[in-house]
Design a protein around this motif. Structure first.
Motif, mmCIF file in Angstrom:
data_model
loop_
_atom_site.group_PDB
_atom_site.id
_atom_site.type_symbol
_atom_site.label_atom_id
_atom_site.label_comp_id
_atom_site.label_asym_id
_atom_site.label_seq_id
_atom_site.Cartn_x
_atom_site.Cartn_y
_atom_site.Cartn_z
ATOM 1 N N GLN A 460 13.530 8.388 -8.983
ATOM 2 C CA GLN A 460 12.872 9.611 -8.507
ATOM 3 C C GLN A 460 11.369 9.390 -8.347
ATOM 4 O O GLN A 460 10.559 10.224 -8.712
ATOM 5 C CB GLN A 460 13.128 10.757 -9.492
ATOM 6 C CG GLN A 460 14.604 11.099 -9.628
ATOM 7 C CD GLN A 460 14.822 12.121 -10.716
ATOM 8 O OE1 GLN A 460 14.411 11.920 -11.869
ATOM 9 N NE2 GLN A 460 15.433 13.232 -10.377
ATOM 10 N N PHE A 461 11.016 8.259 -7.771
ATOM 11 C CA PHE A 461 9.612 7.917 -7.665
ATOM 12 C C PHE A 461 8.911 8.741 -6.579
ATOM 13 O O PHE A 461 9.444 8.933 -5.484
ATOM 14 C CB PHE A 461 9.447 6.431 -7.345
ATOM 15 C CG PHE A 461 9.907 5.516 -8.442
ATOM 16 C CD1 PHE A 461 9.335 5.572 -9.702
ATOM 17 C CD2 PHE A 461 10.925 4.592 -8.221
ATOM 18 C CE1 PHE A 461 9.750 4.730 -10.721
ATOM 19 C CE2 PHE A 461 11.350 3.746 -9.227
ATOM 20 C CZ PHE A 461 10.764 3.812 -10.483
ATOM 21 N N THR A 462 7.735 9.205 -6.913
ATOM 22 C CA THR A 462 6.793 9.721 -5.923
ATOM 23 C C THR A 462 5.777 8.613 -5.682
ATOM 24 O O THR A 462 5.229 8.060 -6.639
ATOM 25 C CB THR A 462 6.083 10.984 -6.434
ATOM 26 O OG1 THR A 462 7.059 11.989 -6.704
ATOM 27 C CG2 THR A 462 5.097 11.509 -5.399
ATOM 28 N N VAL A 463 5.533 8.297 -4.422
ATOM 29 C CA VAL A 463 4.761 7.095 -4.105
ATOM 30 C C VAL A 463 3.438 7.463 -3.427
ATOM 31 O O VAL A 463 3.423 8.065 -2.349
ATOM 32 C CB VAL A 463 5.559 6.152 -3.181
ATOM 33 C CG1 VAL A 463 4.795 4.848 -2.994
ATOM 34 C CG2 VAL A 463 6.936 5.883 -3.753
ATOM 35 N N GLY A 464 2.370 7.088 -4.085
ATOM 36 C CA GLY A 464 1.051 7.194 -3.473
ATOM 37 C C GLY A 464 0.683 5.882 -2.810
ATOM 38 O O GLY A 464 1.196 4.823 -3.162
ATOM 39 N N ALA A 465 -0.211 5.966 -1.839
ATOM 40 C CA ALA A 465 -0.681 4.775 -1.134
ATOM 41 C C ALA A 465 -2.200 4.807 -1.074
ATOM 42 O O ALA A 465 -2.816 5.873 -1.186
ATOM 43 C CB ALA A 465 -0.087 4.711 0.274
ATOM 44 N N ASP A 490 4.093 9.305 0.060
ATOM 45 C CA ASP A 490 4.079 10.761 -0.113
ATOM 46 C C ASP A 490 2.674 11.341 -0.062
ATOM 47 O O ASP A 490 2.502 12.522 0.266
ATOM 48 C CB ASP A 490 4.718 11.124 -1.455
ATOM 49 C CG ASP A 490 6.174 10.708 -1.523
ATOM 50 O OD1 ASP A 490 6.956 11.181 -0.676
ATOM 51 O OD2 ASP A 490 6.534 9.906 -2.407
ATOM 52 N N TYR A 491 1.670 10.546 -0.410
ATOM 53 C CA TYR A 491 0.284 11.004 -0.372
ATOM 54 C C TYR A 491 -0.622 9.783 -0.446
ATOM 55 O O TYR A 491 -0.158 8.653 -0.651
ATOM 56 C CB TYR A 491 -0.016 11.965 -1.529
ATOM 57 C CG TYR A 491 0.085 11.344 -2.905
ATOM 58 C CD1 TYR A 491 -1.045 10.861 -3.571
ATOM 59 C CD2 TYR A 491 1.309 11.250 -3.552
ATOM 60 C CE1 TYR A 491 -0.944 10.295 -4.833
ATOM 61 C CE2 TYR A 491 1.423 10.690 -4.813
ATOM 62 C CZ TYR A 491 0.295 10.209 -5.446
ATOM 63 O OH TYR A 491 0.383 9.642 -6.686
ATOM 64 N N PHE A 492 -1.935 10.000 -0.256
ATOM 65 C CA PHE A 492 -2.895 8.899 -0.270
ATOM 66 C C PHE A 492 -3.992 9.155 -1.284
ATOM 67 O O PHE A 492 -4.373 10.300 -1.547
ATOM 68 C CB PHE A 492 -3.531 8.710 1.115
ATOM 69 C CG PHE A 492 -2.623 8.053 2.115
ATOM 70 C CD1 PHE A 492 -2.600 6.677 2.254
ATOM 71 C CD2 PHE A 492 -1.784 8.816 2.901
ATOM 72 C CE1 PHE A 492 -1.761 6.063 3.170
ATOM 73 C CE2 PHE A 492 -0.937 8.224 3.819
ATOM 74 C CZ PHE A 492 -0.922 6.842 3.957
ATOM 75 N N ILE A 493 -4.473 8.050 -1.841
ATOM 76 C CA ILE A 493 -5.648 8.045 -2.711
ATOM 77 C C ILE A 493 -6.676 7.133 -2.063
ATOM 78 O O ILE A 493 -6.372 6.002 -1.691
ATOM 79 C CB ILE A 493 -5.287 7.526 -4.116
ATOM 80 C CG1 ILE A 493 -4.323 8.491 -4.814
ATOM 81 C CG2 ILE A 493 -6.526 7.328 -4.955
ATOM 82 C CD1 ILE A 493 -3.838 8.003 -6.164
ATOM 83 N N SER A 494 -7.915 7.626 -1.923
ATOM 84 C CA SER A 494 -8.908 6.837 -1.193
ATOM 85 C C SER A 494 -9.859 6.094 -2.117
ATOM 86 O O SER A 494 -10.026 6.442 -3.291
ATOM 87 C CB SER A 494 -9.719 7.738 -0.255
ATOM 88 O OG SER A 494 -10.851 8.276 -0.909
#
Length: 615
Positions: A460-465, A490-494
């Motif tokens: 059930q991983f939520t994956v940030g990029a 699923d979302y991004f981290i800058s």
């Protein structure tokens, strides 16, 4: 008579491995280059297999394509290497054996960034070279990717009427990496025009025969099998195969019982193995009927209990969200780390992120600290997962471990290369890119491993990029982000941003993307810190104005830290008008700075709410 005519009522014996023999002789280079540099050695191996009883031999061209030859700087010698290989094989055969022009698969067992169009171009070039030399047939072998094999088979069939042997390689008994049952794959290849279809490589006789038990005898094509000698061992810096010829002799009749009409060997096999096959099957007719073992129904993948709480992408749709990076310490004392995790949780951080040996320097394992922080403080951890330190085996094991520990939030990153860290001589693995890692994680969410095996449960991983706005071309950065979204991000981290102008440019570039962003903001602690980040840390750039502001307090550390907070607060003010997500990066374990900024970020919203209520 012709190869296909012979196969009508005969079992033909093919040769064994070429590379294994060259490797055992101490050759550790591009084996295909030896067609030009050591032709006698190649020809003698062909002759050894013919003397052992091989009716069919293959050219030494498995990797003689543009893409694979690039590794050795030989990509401009595709024609010369292939042409020489065919001439050597024909000379050795002397009309006593059929010569197959071999073309090996390019995509391996793991994710591949190579496009089908790139593979088509490389394949066509090699194909035409082999056809011009007049081979008796084509051998397409060691294809783990069915899409790739079907693509090149269609091209080959459209260009020639000579026999084509198409062979698949499997990770697991009976199924391909994409979960296609072997019998289905065999039928598809037959329908695309393959004259002989079968298996080669990866599996030894035992597991290859188990797989063939699930394969029907084709209506129009013939079956082939080229098993490995065994699983390889690694001794004294070399791969070694233990399977002996007697074992092959004992398995020969079992291959015949499964309808095999072309039987050879792959990795680890030698003329002795081929001689064993030839002696055991000499004079025997192929079987035309067999009982097919039905493939068992796959075990149902269990839907695991929903993970508690709400996902970060969903939070961002509803309200402001602050996450904070708190890196694992370089030393074994963890007391300050856990104080920081507690303080950030109390300040309102929705999650803390833990880097995976950032800047390629060893730190305490972020998985162990994530598990402990979650248990001790209740904070939600986001575990960074870099491609640098683990191969595809280790990455999958790591994902299973994270799932088992209940750590469901991952930031998938490429990772800084080892040469920038404390051990520049260490190897960087990079079996996969961050894009491919995202795909792998999402495949785990379907309950399927990279090899296609059932995991028994869905993760059930939520994956940030990661996203870097500090680049010359934001357009290219957005294009890469789109690929990550296609792969399942699923979302991004800058990376941290240090100017309001960059924030506006950043927002304009990504505003139409369908997933949310956390904007990176990292408080500065000193003028030296600012210069180091600007000049020496990949992906971070500061403005001259920011560095000048910090330089005013280069001899006053307390005022410098205060100025760093002021810069960060002004950036939070600006970012809050554009993005719902803020990603605060803690410098030097000074969590009191990011805790203060976390409270400040939420206070902005509270003040805005009060103003609206007073209107």
């Amino acid at each position: 008579m012709g190869l296909l005519k012979d196969l009508e009522d005969k079992i033909l014996i093919a040769d064994g491995a070429m590379g294994t023999l060259l490797y055992s002789y101490g050759t550790d280079c591009c084996f295909e280059q030896l067609n030009l540099t050591h032709p006698d050695q190649i020809q003698s191996i062909h002759q050894a297999y013919i003397q052992a009883g091989a009716d069919v031999i293959q050219t030494n061209t498995y990797s003689a394509n543009y893409i694979k030859l690039q590794r050795y700087g030989l990509e401009e010698q595709v024609k010369e290497l292939n042409s020489a290989a065919v001439r050597l094989a024909k000379k050795a055969a002397a009309n006593e054996a059929y010569v197959l022009g071999t073309i090996g698969g390019i995509r391996g067992t793991g994710p591949s960034s190579l496009t089908i169009e790139e593979i088509k171009r490389s394949f066509r070039e090699q194909l035409y070279c082999l056809l011009l030399e007049g081979v008796d047939g084509l051998l397409l072998e060691t294809f783990y990717d069915l899409e790739e094999l079907e693509t090149v088979l269609e091209i080959a069939r459209s260009q020639t009427s000579i026999p084509i042997i198409s062979q698949i390689s499997l990770q697991e008994v009976g199924i391909l990496n994409d979960r296609t049952p072997i019998n289905t794959a065999i039928r598809r290849l037959e329908d695309l025009g393959a004259d002989v279809v079968g298996l080669n490589c990866r599996l030894g006789p035992f597991h290859m025969i188990k797989t063939l038990e699930e394969v029907e005898i084709p209506k129009h094509a013939y079956l082939s099998s080229y098993p490995n000698a065994s699983l390889p061992s690694y001794l004294d810096g070399k791969f070694q195969y233990e399977g002996d010829a007697e074992y092959f002799k004992n398995s020969a009749s079992l291959f015949r019982n499964q309808g095999i009409r072309l039987l050879g060997g792959c990795c680890g096999t030698t003329p002795a193995h081929i001689e064993a096959f030839a002696e055991e099957l000499h004079g025997l007719k192929p079987v035309t009927e067999k009982e097919v073992r039905q493939r068992p129904e796959p075990i149902a993948v269990v839907e695991t209990r929903q993970k508690p709480g709400i996902s970060l992408p969903d939070i961002l749709k509803e309200r402001r969200s602050v996450i904070v990076e708190l890196d694992p310490p370089r030393k074994l004392d963890t007391s300050r780390f856990f104080k920081g995790a507690k303080a950030l949780k109390e300040a309102g951080a929705d999650a803390i992120t833990l880097a995976d040996n950032s800047l390629a320097s060893p730190r305490i394992c972020n998985t162990s600290l994530s598990s402990l922080a979650k248990a001790r403080t209740g904070v939600q951890p986001i575990v960074h997962l870099a491609c640098r330190d683990r191969n595809i085996i280790g990455l999958q094991s790591h994902l299973m471990g994270l799932h088992t520990l209940g750590l469901h939030d991952i930031l998938a990153i490429t990772g800084d290369p080892a040469k920038v860290g404390d051990f520049p001589g260490a190897s960087s693995v990079y079996d996969v890119t961050s894009i491919e890692l995202i795909k792998m994680i999402k495949q785990f969410n379907e309950g399927v491993s990279l090899s296609g095996k059932d995991l028994g449960q869905k993760t059930q991983f939520t994956v940030g990029a990661a996203f870097n706005p500090n680049v010359k071309s934001l357009e290219r950065a957005v294009q890469r982000a789109e690929k990550k979204i296609e792969s399942g991000a699923d979302y991004f981290i800058s990376q941290p941003v240090y100017s309001e102008e960059k924030l506006l440019e950043f927002h304009e570039a990504v505003k139409d993307l369908p997933v949310p962003f956390y904007v990176g903001i990292m408080p500065l602690t000193s003028s030296r810190n600012a210069d180091f980040l600007h000049y020496e840390v990949p992906g971070i750039k500061l403005t001259d104005e920011v560095r000048d502001r910090m330089a005013k307090f280069k001899d006053d550390p307390v005022s410098a830290a205060r100025e760093g907070l002021a810069i960060s607060k002004s950036l939070i003010d600006a970012a809050s008008e554009l993005f719902n997500g803020l990603y605060l990066i803690t410098p030097f374990m000074r969590y009191e700075l990011t805790a203060e900024l976390t409270e400040y970020a939420y206070e902005i919203d509270r003040k805005k709410t009060r103003r609206i209520q007073n209107v």
